[in-house]
Scaffold this motif. Structure first.
Motif, mmCIF file in Angstrom:
data_model
loop_
_atom_site.group_PDB
_atom_site.id
_atom_site.type_symbol
_atom_site.label_atom_id
_atom_site.label_comp_id
_atom_site.label_asym_id
_atom_site.label_seq_id
_atom_site.Cartn_x
_atom_site.Cartn_y
_atom_site.Cartn_z
ATOM 1 N N GLU A 1 0.818 -1.210 0.000
ATOM 2 C CA GLU A 1 0.000 0.000 0.000
ATOM 3 C C GLU A 1 0.851 1.260 0.000
ATOM 4 N N ASP A 2 1.952 1.240 0.728
ATOM 5 C CA ASP A 2 2.841 2.393 0.789
ATOM 6 C C ASP A 2 4.262 1.860 0.877
ATOM 7 N N ALA A 3 4.964 1.908 -0.255
ATOM 8 C CA ALA A 3 6.320 1.383 -0.313
ATOM 9 C C ALA A 3 7.369 2.444 -0.043
ATOM 10 N N MET A 4 6.962 3.670 0.242
ATOM 11 C CA MET A 4 7.919 4.756 0.479
ATOM 12 C C MET A 4 8.468 4.655 1.901
ATOM 13 N N GLU A 5 9.747 4.853 2.021
ATOM 14 C CA GLU A 5 10.377 4.833 3.328
ATOM 15 C C GLU A 5 9.927 6.034 4.159
ATOM 16 N N ILE A 6 9.954 5.871 5.482
ATOM 17 C CA ILE A 6 9.503 6.947 6.355
ATOM 18 C C ILE A 6 10.491 8.108 6.342
ATOM 19 N N GLU A 7 11.776 7.826 6.026
ATOM 20 C CA GLU A 7 12.753 8.908 5.988
ATOM 21 C C GLU A 7 12.667 9.720 4.713
ATOM 22 N N GLN A 8 12.019 9.194 3.673
ATOM 23 C CA GLN A 8 11.956 9.898 2.396
ATOM 24 C C GLN A 8 10.820 10.923 2.426
ATOM 25 N N PRO A 9 11.104 12.206 2.192
ATOM 26 C CA PRO A 9 10.042 13.235 2.241
ATOM 27 C C PRO A 9 9.123 13.145 1.037
ATOM 28 N N LEU A 10 7.876 13.583 1.215
ATOM 29 C CA LEU A 10 6.920 13.572 0.118
ATOM 30 C C LEU A 10 7.324 14.570 -0.968
ATOM 31 N N VAL A 11 7.804 15.733 -0.584
ATOM 32 C CA VAL A 11 8.281 16.755 -1.519
ATOM 33 C C VAL A 11 9.763 16.949 -1.262
ATOM 34 N N GLN A 12 10.565 16.694 -2.276
ATOM 35 C CA GLN A 12 11.993 16.820 -2.112
ATOM 36 C C GLN A 12 12.373 18.279 -1.889
ATOM 37 N N PRO A 13 13.200 18.560 -0.906
ATOM 38 C CA PRO A 13 13.589 19.971 -0.663
ATOM 39 C C PRO A 13 14.496 20.485 -1.759
ATOM 40 N N LEU A 14 14.255 21.713 -2.150
ATOM 41 C CA LEU A 14 15.064 22.385 -3.163
ATOM 42 C C LEU A 14 15.658 23.644 -2.531
ATOM 43 N N ASN A 15 16.947 23.727 -2.570
ATOM 44 C CA ASN A 15 17.636 24.850 -1.950
ATOM 45 C C ASN A 15 17.935 25.973 -2.927
ATOM 46 N N THR A 16 17.557 25.803 -4.196
ATOM 47 C CA THR A 16 17.858 26.822 -5.191
ATOM 48 C C THR A 16 16.913 28.002 -5.026
ATOM 49 N N LYS A 17 17.456 29.188 -4.879
ATOM 50 C CA LYS A 17 16.678 30.405 -4.692
ATOM 51 C C LYS A 17 16.950 31.433 -5.787
ATOM 52 N N THR A 18 17.546 31.014 -6.853
ATOM 53 C CA THR A 18 17.913 31.960 -7.896
ATOM 54 C C THR A 18 16.693 32.381 -8.698
ATOM 55 N N ILE A 19 16.764 33.565 -9.282
ATOM 56 C CA ILE A 19 15.704 34.064 -10.140
ATOM 57 C C ILE A 19 15.852 33.442 -11.514
ATOM 58 N N PHE A 20 14.776 32.907 -12.048
ATOM 59 C CA PHE A 20 14.838 32.264 -13.361
ATOM 60 C C PHE A 20 15.002 33.301 -14.453
ATOM 61 N N LYS A 21 14.103 34.286 -14.490
ATOM 62 C CA LYS A 21 14.213 35.389 -15.424
ATOM 63 C C LYS A 21 13.267 36.478 -14.963
ATOM 64 N N SER A 22 13.533 37.661 -15.347
ATOM 65 C CA SER A 22 12.719 38.795 -14.954
ATOM 66 C C SER A 22 12.367 39.596 -16.182
ATOM 67 N N HIS A 23 11.240 40.303 -16.097
ATOM 68 C CA HIS A 23 10.716 41.046 -17.225
ATOM 69 C C HIS A 23 10.513 42.490 -16.814
ATOM 70 N N SER A 24 10.698 43.353 -17.773
ATOM 71 C CA SER A 24 10.382 44.750 -17.530
ATOM 72 C C SER A 24 8.909 44.990 -17.815
ATOM 73 N N ALA A 25 8.488 46.227 -17.737
ATOM 74 C CA ALA A 25 7.073 46.535 -17.914
ATOM 75 C C ALA A 25 6.588 46.177 -19.295
ATOM 76 N N ALA A 26 7.437 46.317 -20.293
ATOM 77 C CA ALA A 26 7.040 46.001 -21.661
ATOM 78 C C ALA A 26 7.413 44.601 -22.060
ATOM 79 N N GLY A 27 7.899 43.804 -21.114
ATOM 80 C CA GLY A 27 8.166 42.415 -21.420
ATOM 81 C C GLY A 27 9.581 42.134 -21.861
#
Length: 597
Positions: free
Chosen positions: A131-157
């Motif tokens: 029914e549930d083969a996932m280990e108890i130590e394995q998180p449901l959502v993997q943590p992501l430490n990346t905080k970088t901005i992907f891309k940014s846009h100005s008012a006109a795009g």
């Protein structure tokens, strides 16, 4: 002689008893010396366990050598191992040498329940799934430490970090207007062409995709074609790498751009794309308090969910108007495979559910959401189309100019009133009726009358105008693009005024649907802008109510002369209520948003 022997015998017994008692007392004394009064051991040091283990190992080695030398011992061991097992005789009979329960069975080898083979037999193949083969130590959502901005846009795009590899300069803005024109629209003294709108809703109901759909007419044609060929979604308001990788919005993102309504008039709208997860509800609350109205996005299949109810309560508490967006209408056709009549009932149920919740929370103070009134938008962000009833009526008005003749005496607003609810169109007389039985071509008027008992039993052959004029054309386009050959698709689309080139006709199902429906509903795309302008007040119109909620100073309530005389507004309050551009500077801080500067 006998008496003397008996006497000596008794003396011998007494001596023996005395020696035994003396021995026991001496042993007890030694034991008392080994332990203190609390029972702790205080005697000499004992031999370590390592010495005992070495002795046991030597003893086991000696026993193994003895067993190897003696062959009779092996036979004895085999005979002992055969005890507790079933022995088959030559005549086919089986006998038990010993009780099997006396055998030693390990804990992991015990069978508490019969196996699947024992229950169903060898001829049945069984499979056991955990029914549930996932280990108890394995998180449901993997943590992501990346905080970088992907891309940014100005008012006109303008994409600020997209550089041309040839000359090292920024690429050309994908928008059809520049920053100067947008700044001019924002700096004028009138606020009638400006709105602040938050896009709220439940998780994965298509808010970010709907914002991308709203921005498509503002893009250049070459940018739209490149985006259509790309399998990845644009997701213009997802700037963080975390949002891109997890495919969910984590923070609310503001965006200001020019949007054209159905008549082609431009409005400067500021959209705040809010996260849909309930854990980020504070982002939606802050966006609702900072804007003039709310676009409530609801999935037509899932309906009202947990965060939908939370957002409605926040919107009603803030006192801002609501425009409903019924998104993912394509799921009714492609996934649920509902007939047109059932799809209409599903859409009506979604509208009624939202109305019931809004009226319950607001205690009847909010106006009801009604597609005929123009505050409900039907959309499919996946296939790139959306419309209101009034904007869809413009599609028929354009065909009227081509000689169709349907609704030639009606305006777009009058058309919209007849495209929802109990409205039926007679195909022969081209007249609208409130019931299907009233249409002459339905056949019910000739078979039964109003006084006849079998009037309700007559099956009508005419459906509602929303089903006949809106859903059935969409169903035909979907059916043709998904199943028909290229020649039949081209013939059907040309009859609707949609002309596609060979590369578009030969593409896969989803790009073909996007190209066909975008061209078919091109004139209806600006209906959402018209709905927002009509139902969401401008900043000047919304200023008195917002000032009464947010400003802590004295504010006149109501428009009567008595209230004005009782509380005379100050120059600062009067400037805020009238949105005077040259008045005192007032800042209302709601939330800090990231900037690319």
């Amino acid at each position: 002689f006998d008496c003397c022997s008996n006497k000596s015998h008794h003396q011998t017994i007494q001596t023996s008893l005395h020696s035994v008692l003396h021995t026991k007392m001496s042993d007890r004394g030694e034991e008392e010396e080994l332990y203190d009064e609390f029972g702790n051991y205080i005697g000499p040091d004992l031999e370590s366990s390592e010495d005992e283990d070495e002795g046991d190992d030597d003893l086991n080695a000696a026993e193994d050598e003895a067993s190897d030398v003696s062959g009779d011992d092996d036979d004895d061991d085999d005979a002992e191992q055969q005890q507790g097992q079933l022995v088959v005789a030559q005549d086919g009979t089986t006998t038990t040498t010993a009780n099997p329960q006396s055998a030693i069975v390990l804990h992991e080898d015990k069978e508490h329940y019969p196996s699947a083979d024992q229950v169903f037999g060898d001829d049945v193949r069984t499979a056991v799934l955990d029914e549930d083969a996932m280990e108890i130590e394995q998180p449901l959502v993997q943590p992501l430490n990346t905080k970088t901005i992907f891309k940014s846009h100005s008012a006109a795009g303008t994409v600020t970090n997209d550089l041309d590899p040839k000359n090292g300069k920024h690429t050309k803005p994908p928008f059809v207007f520049d920053d100067a024109y947008l700044t001019l629209q924002l700096s004028n003294e009138t606020t009638q062409t400006r709105r602040g709108i938050c896009v709220v809703g439940h998780f994965h109901h298509g808010k970010t995709s709907f914002v991308d759909l709203c921005l498509e007419p503002s893009f250049r044609q070459d940018h739209n074609s490149n985006n259509n060929n790309n399998k990845n979604k644009l997701l213009f308001t997802d700037l963080l790498q975390t949002e891109r990788s997890r495919q969910m919005s984590c923070v609310s993102t503001p965006l200001t751009s020019l949007f054209a309504d159905a008549r082609g008039k431009n409005y400067a709208l500021t959209l705040l794309d809010c996260p849909g997860h309930a854990q980020f509800h504070d982002e939606s609350v802050a966006a609702v308090s900072a804007t003039d109205g709310a676009l409530l996005v609801v999935d037509v299949v899932e309906g009202v969910m947990l965060h939908t109810e939370m957002v409605i309560r926040a919107v009603v508490q803030a006192g801002v108007p609501i425009v409903l967006v019924l998104n993912k209408v394509d799921r009714l056709l492609c996934e649920c495979k509902l007939p047109p009549n059932d799809a209409y009932y599903k859409l009506q149920h979604c509208v009624d559910s939202v109305n019931e919740l809004v009226q319950q929370v607001s205690q009847g103070r909010y106006p009801k959401l009604n597609p005929a009134a123009g505050n409900v938008v039907f959309a499919s962000a996946l296939h790139g189309w959306m419309f209101t009833l009034e904007s869809f009526a413009n599609v028929y008005l354009e065909q009227q100019q081509q000689g169709n003749g349907l609704g030639e005496n009606l305006s777009a607003h009058d058309w919209a009133l007849r495209l929802w609810g109990e409205a039926y169109l007679d195909p022969q007389t081209k007249t609208f009726h409130k019931t299907a039985h009233a249409c002459p071509s339905s056949g019910s008027s000739a078979m039964a009358t109003d006084d006849d008992d079998d009037y309700d039993a007559v099956p009508p052959t005419i459906h509602r105008t929303f089903v006949t004029l809106i859903l059935e054309p969409l169903y035909k386009i979907y059916a043709a693009c998904l199943a028909e050959p290229e020649r039949d698709v081209n013939k059907l689309l040309r009859g609707l005024g949609v002309f596609l080139n060979k590369s578009q006709l030969r593409s896969s199902a989803q790009p073909l649907l996007q190209a066909a429906l975008r061209q078919f509903l091109a004139s209806a795309h600006g209906g959402w802008v018209q709905a927002c302008v009509r139902w969401i007040p401008s900043p000047k119109q919304a200023a008195p109510a917002k000032l009464a909620r947010c400003y802590t100073g004295p504010v006149p309530v109501g428009g009567g002369e008595r209230n004005k005389a009782a509380i005379k507004p100050s120059r600062r309050v009067r400037a805020m209520m009238q949105c005077q551009p040259r008045g005192p500077l007032m800042i209302h801080a709601m939330k800090q948003y990231a900037s690319s500067a």
